[in-house]
Motif scaffolding. Sequence first.
Motif, PDB file in Angstrom:
ATOM      1  N   ILE A 188       0.857  -1.186   0.000  1.00  9.33           N
ATOM      2  CA  ILE A 188       0.000   0.000   0.000  1.00  9.33           C
ATOM      3  C   ILE A 188       0.890   1.233   0.000  1.00  9.33           C
ATOM      4  N   LYS A 189       0.492   2.253  -0.759  1.00  5.12           N
ATOM      5  CA  LYS A 189       1.212   3.524  -0.759  1.00  5.12           C
ATOM      6  C   LYS A 189       0.407   4.572   0.011  1.00  5.12           C
ATOM      7  N   ALA A 190       1.126   5.448   0.680  1.00  2.00           N
ATOM      8  CA  ALA A 190       0.502   6.519   1.442  1.00  2.00           C
ATOM      9  C   ALA A 190       1.410   7.747   1.372  1.00  2.00           C
ATOM     10  N   PRO A 204      -0.007  14.112  10.071  1.00  3.18           N
ATOM     11  CA  PRO A 204      -1.107  13.815   9.145  1.00  3.18           C
ATOM     12  C   PRO A 204      -0.631  13.040   7.914  1.00  3.18           C
ATOM     13  N   LYS A 205      -1.378  11.995   7.589  1.00  2.00           N
ATOM     14  CA  LYS A 205      -1.022  11.148   6.447  1.00  2.00           C
ATOM     15  C   LYS A 205      -2.232  10.309   6.074  1.00  2.00           C
ATOM     16  N   GLY A 206      -2.178   9.668   4.905  1.00  2.00           N
ATOM     17  CA  GLY A 206      -3.262   8.776   4.507  1.00  2.00           C
ATOM     18  C   GLY A 206      -2.927   8.027   3.234  1.00  2.00           C
ATOM     19  N   LYS A 207      -3.815   7.107   2.867  1.00  4.12           N
ATOM     20  CA  LYS A 207      -3.577   6.218   1.738  1.00  4.12           C
ATOM     21  C   LYS A 207      -3.762   6.924   0.394  1.00  4.12           C
ATOM     22  N   ASN A 208      -2.960   6.481  -0.542  1.00  2.98           N
ATOM     23  CA  ASN A 208      -3.039   6.945  -1.921  1.00  2.98           C
ATOM     24  C   ASN A 208      -4.247   6.329  -2.614  1.00  2.98           C
ATOM     25  N   GLU A 209      -5.031   7.156  -3.297  1.00  3.92           N
ATOM     26  CA  GLU A 209      -6.184   6.664  -4.032  1.00  3.92           C
ATOM     27  C   GLU A 209      -5.784   6.285  -5.458  1.00  3.92           C
ATOM     28  N   THR A 210      -6.516   5.367  -6.046  1.00 10.78           N
ATOM     29  CA  THR A 210      -6.209   4.867  -7.388  1.00 10.78           C
ATOM     30  C   THR A 210      -6.117   6.012  -8.385  1.00 10.78           C
ATOM     31  N   GLY A 211      -5.010   6.079  -9.116  1.00 10.63           N
ATOM     32  CA  GLY A 211      -4.826   7.101 -10.138  1.00 10.63           C
ATOM     33  C   GLY A 211      -4.395   8.457  -9.617  1.00 10.63           C
ATOM     34  N   GLU A 212      -4.203   8.591  -8.315  1.00 13.73           N
ATOM     35  CA  GLU A 212      -3.854   9.872  -7.704  1.00 13.73           C
ATOM     36  C   GLU A 212      -2.346  10.024  -7.593  1.00 13.73           C
ATOM     37  N   THR A 246      -1.966  13.165  -2.935  1.00 17.73           N
ATOM     38  CA  THR A 246      -2.400  12.426  -1.747  1.00 17.73           C
ATOM     39  C   THR A 246      -1.965  13.144  -0.477  1.00 17.73           C
ATOM     40  N   ALA A 247      -0.706  13.559  -0.429  1.00 17.60           N
ATOM     41  CA  ALA A 247      -0.181  14.220   0.760  1.00 17.60           C
ATOM     42  C   ALA A 247      -0.950  15.496   1.070  1.00 17.60           C
ATOM     43  N   LEU A 248      -1.167  16.318   0.065  1.00 14.89           N
ATOM     44  CA  LEU A 248      -1.887  17.578   0.275  1.00 14.89           C
ATOM     45  C   LEU A 248      -3.336  17.332   0.682  1.00 14.89           C
ATOM     46  N   ARG A 249      -3.976  16.369   0.042  1.00 13.27           N
ATOM     47  CA  ARG A 249      -5.381  16.065   0.359  1.00 13.27           C
ATOM     48  C   ARG A 249      -5.521  15.572   1.784  1.00 13.27           C
TER      49      ARG A 249
END
Length: 204
Positions: free
Chosen positions: A74-76, A100-108, A113-116
């Motif tokens: 998984i990428k984050a 703050p961090k979270g998972k990468n969405e498909t195609g993103e 991802t980091a900014l979102r």
Amino acid sequence: MYKVFFNDRIVFFEDKFKSSFRDNTGLFYHYSDQKELKELVDVFFKMEKIGHLHLVHQDVNKLKKKFAACFTQIKAAGGLVRNHNGNFLIIKRNSIWDLPKGKNETGERIRTTALREVSEECGLEDIYIVKEIIKTYHTYILNNKYILKETVWYEMKTDDFMAPDPQTSEGISEIRWAKPGQIKFMLKNTYPSIIEVLKAARVL
């Protein structure tokens, strides 16, 4: 040195077997077989008394790929956000200090991802990326699967003067601006991988 965190335990990847013994403790394994490596990962997950696992192979990049093949990957992405005073943003998630961090969405894109994720988790609008800091790797079990998560960390800045707004649905109960060099309270209750980020960003 490439390393992977198993909660507060670490797997190290090295290219010289003899040098890995110097001032180190734990379990040592010279890679020779994929099936054997998978069995070793199983053992390390179950035997929590083993603090460190040292994997050795002359080609560390090959070793990393063989190790990753034992997991669902998984990428984050996340960020260390500084404000106009030079302080940086920390969050308390599930009673543990974090960034703050979270998972990468498909195609993103990973930067997106980091900014979102920073925006969603902290309620900040005016943020931008300065540079990449580091990549960290950690593992966990989810639905009986071994997960290997790669997190890309960015240094960010914000011109948003609004008070941060914690995303409580993600278990975030507190957000605080911390001053570099004055975070002993955080170090007593955070993850080893987060300490790696703080060191790389030179706030520790």
